[in-house]
Design a protein around this motif. Structure first.
Motif, PDB file in Angstrom:
ATOM      1  N   ARG A 186       0.948  -1.246   0.111  1.00 52.93           N
ATOM      2  CA  ARG A 186      -0.136   0.065   0.187  1.00 52.93           C
ATOM      3  C   ARG A 186       0.680   1.127  -0.151  1.00 52.93           C
ATOM      4  O   ARG A 186       0.627   2.111  -0.847  1.00 52.93           O
ATOM      5  N   ASP A 187       2.058   1.390   1.011  1.00 52.08           N
ATOM      6  CA  ASP A 187       2.746   2.365   0.804  1.00 52.08           C
ATOM      7  C   ASP A 187       3.605   2.793  -0.363  1.00 52.08           C
ATOM      8  O   ASP A 187       3.710   3.868  -0.764  1.00 52.08           O
ATOM      9  N   PHE A 188       3.935   1.513  -0.895  1.00 51.53           N
ATOM     10  CA  PHE A 188       4.714   1.952  -2.167  1.00 51.53           C
ATOM     11  C   PHE A 188       3.820   2.070  -3.383  1.00 51.53           C
ATOM     12  O   PHE A 188       4.054   3.201  -4.272  1.00 51.53           O
ATOM     13  N   VAL A 189       2.479   1.512  -3.507  1.00 48.11           N
ATOM     14  CA  VAL A 189       1.595   2.158  -4.530  1.00 48.11           C
ATOM     15  C   VAL A 189       1.072   3.461  -4.253  1.00 48.11           C
ATOM     16  O   VAL A 189       1.072   4.249  -5.507  1.00 48.11           O
ATOM     17  N   GLU A 190       1.030   4.012  -3.188  1.00 45.24           N
ATOM     18  CA  GLU A 190       0.517   5.449  -2.732  1.00 45.24           C
ATOM     19  C   GLU A 190       1.577   6.291  -3.303  1.00 45.24           C
ATOM     20  O   GLU A 190       1.306   7.379  -4.079  1.00 45.24           O
TER      21      GLU A 190
END
Length: 215
Positions: free
Chosen positions: A103-107
């Motif tokens: 999630r952090d990478f996608v954001e």
């Protein structure tokens, strides 16, 4: 290593049969960065879908001894009624990856902000491509399949994609289908020219480009 052995692919449209691939043989070795060249309709996208497992050849075999991404540019694997976050959660479970890290990478990578809370079916093609890129990069495959879509988005996003593939992942294999001869010449160490269903393999990228331009 990914080995394509005598691949054949055809499509039926009414009474017309189109033979797209007719006995294609080649190998993708670890750290190979192969440019895939061919005129429109030559079968570049078809070949990438076959290697990625999206479609099955009518004959021949594909032996995969490296983990392989889905084709970047193919977004048919998304569930349109789910949000970007939900699709990321689904992918993280399939590949047994930490959802929090994904999630952090996608954001950070997509820069889609609150759109990640919206259903993917309302995304533009560029937004879907950003999400597909981010999810694929978050998994860390040994071989990436890219179908021209690296040129999507603004210059900032294009530069970010190039940095991820061509600077941070120089040890990964890559099959890049592109009409950008400059990109193929700059980043690839081998090339394949698809023409009339056959794959012509070249160790000299410039020679492959010359052949492609003569078609």
């Amino acid at each position: 290593m990914i080995e394509c052995r005598d691949l054949h692919m055809k499509y039926q449209s009414g009474h017309v049969t189109k033979h797209v691939l007719n006995g294609v043989d080649f190998v993708i070795n670890p750290s190979d960065r192969i440019g895939l060249l061919g005129r429109n309709g030559a079968g570049k996208s078809t070949l990438i879908r076959l290697i990625g497992g999206v479609e099955m050849p009518v004959a021949g075999k594909i032996l995969r001894r490296m983990t392989c991404s889905w084709p970047l540019g193919f977004t048919g694997g998304f569930q349109g009624s789910l949000t970007g976050y939900d699709n990321a959660r689904f992918i993280s479970r399939i590949y047994d990856k930490s959802y929090d890290q994904m999630r952090d990478f996608v954001e950070e990578f997509t820069e889609l902000g609150s759109n990640l809370r919206m259903p993917v079916k309302i995304y533009s093609s560029g937004m879907r491509a950003r999400l597909a890129f981010a999810l694929s990069l978050a998994i860390e495959f040994e071989c990436y399949l890219i179908d021209e879509v690296i040129m999507v988005g603004d210059k900032n996003f294009q530069d970010k994609c190039k940095a991820e593939f061509f600077e941070k992942r120089t040890d990964r294999a890559l099959l890049l289908a592109s009409h950008s001869l400059e990109m193929v010449q700059q980043y690839c160490n081998r090339a394949i020219v698809l023409n009339e269903g056959k794959a012509l393999i070249y160790e000299d990228v410039q020679e492959a480009i010359s052949v492609y331009q003569s078609l």
